[in-house]
Design an enzyme around this catalytic site. Structure first.
Site, PDB file in Angstrom:
ATOM      1  N   GLY A  48      -4.569  -6.338  -1.746  1.00 52.81           N
ATOM      2  CA  GLY A  48      -3.915  -5.291  -1.024  1.00 52.81           C
ATOM      3  C   GLY A  48      -4.895  -4.048  -1.079  1.00 52.81           C
ATOM      4  O   GLY A  48      -5.779  -3.857  -0.415  1.00 52.81           O
ATOM      5  N   PHE A  49      -4.526  -3.088  -2.055  1.00 49.26           N
ATOM      6  CA  PHE A  49      -5.448  -1.938  -2.098  1.00 49.26           C
ATOM      7  C   PHE A  49      -5.641  -1.145  -1.106  1.00 49.26           C
ATOM      8  O   PHE A  49      -6.444  -0.911  -0.433  1.00 49.26           O
ATOM      9  CB  PHE A  49      -6.802  -2.294  -2.556  1.00 49.26           C
ATOM     10  CG  PHE A  49      -6.864  -2.839  -4.173  1.00 49.26           C
ATOM     11  CD1 PHE A  49      -6.796  -2.113  -5.105  1.00 49.26           C
ATOM     12  CD2 PHE A  49      -7.011  -4.184  -4.397  1.00 49.26           C
ATOM     13  CE1 PHE A  49      -7.056  -2.659  -6.544  1.00 49.26           C
ATOM     14  CE2 PHE A  49      -6.867  -4.572  -5.696  1.00 49.26           C
ATOM     15  CZ  PHE A  49      -6.871  -3.766  -6.687  1.00 49.26           C
ATOM     16  N   HIS A  50      -4.466  -0.981  -0.356  1.00 52.79           N
ATOM     17  CA  HIS A  50      -4.522   0.036   1.038  1.00 52.79           C
ATOM     18  C   HIS A  50      -2.939   0.463   1.445  1.00 52.79           C
ATOM     19  O   HIS A  50      -1.803   0.131   0.565  1.00 52.79           O
ATOM     20  CB  HIS A  50      -4.842  -0.858   2.035  1.00 52.79           C
ATOM     21  CG  HIS A  50      -4.141  -2.149   2.420  1.00 52.79           C
ATOM     22  ND1 HIS A  50      -4.308  -3.353   1.937  1.00 52.79           N
ATOM     23  CD2 HIS A  50      -3.008  -2.172   3.071  1.00 52.79           C
ATOM     24  CE1 HIS A  50      -3.584  -4.084   2.283  1.00 52.79           C
ATOM     25  NE2 HIS A  50      -2.604  -3.554   2.985  1.00 52.79           N
ATOM     26  N   ALA A  51      -2.967   1.483   2.129  1.00 44.25           N
ATOM     27  CA  ALA A  51      -1.641   1.809   2.791  1.00 44.25           C
ATOM     28  C   ALA A  51      -2.096   1.659   4.206  1.00 44.25           C
ATOM     29  O   ALA A  51      -2.952   1.338   4.612  1.00 44.25           O
ATOM     30  CB  ALA A  51      -1.488   3.365   2.222  1.00 44.25           C
TER      31      ALA A  51
END
Ligand code: T46
Length: 133
Positions: A48-51
């Site tokens: 993930g590590f995102h928006a």
């Protein structure tokens, strides 16, 4: 500011087994344009590590379990997805990281938009600039 939320959906079952239904605009609050699933995740991996700018998503662990770290610059939360009846609605402004995948985890993701690499905010400082208060 919008923040992710959990929805519990009904389990339909009879003596043959179980069945759970997800319908756009009924169970989840958006049109489903894309479906993908994450599975076979290696032990210890965090992803993930995102928006996003626009994309809304619904996450369901249809097998096994995993955890999700959430941060919308105002609130943070850790949620566990350990049942096919638990749906996590992710808003675009939710920075998210998925972790603690069980070996049998199949994480189903329903998405409001087609894939577009430009819709990702992968740099945390940029995320704060876009969504921070
Ligand atoms: C998200 C979380 C929950 C595509 O080509 N098309 C797609 O529709 C997707 C989802 C991915 N990809 C490619 C892009 C990368 O080369 O597949 C590779 C792995 O994707 P990514 O590193 O973005 O995977 P995650 O687990 O970090 O994030 C995914 C989704 O991309 C993302 O939208 O919110 O699951």
């Amino acid at each position: 500011m919008d923040f992710s939320r959990m929805i519990d959906i009904r389990e339909l079952g009879d003596d043959r087994g179980l069945l759970t239904v997800i319908e756009e605009f009924k169970t989840i609050p958006f049109e489903i344009k894309r479906v993908f699933y994450i599975y076979g995740t290696s032990p210890g991996v965090r992803r993930g590590f995102h928006a996003h700018y626009k994309t809304r998503q619904a996450l369901i662990s249809v097998s096994g379990s995993c955890k999700v770290h959430l941060n919308n610059t105002v609130r943070t939360a850790e949620v566990e997805l350990d049942s096919p009846t638990k749906v996590l609605i992710l808003e675009p402004n939710d920075w998210h990281e998925m972790y603690d995948f069980s070996p049998d985890c199949v994480l189903l993701v329903l998405s409001s938009h087609l894939y577009d690499a430009e819709d990702y905010i992968r740099d945390y400082n940029q995320f704060l600039e876009v969504y921070g208060t």
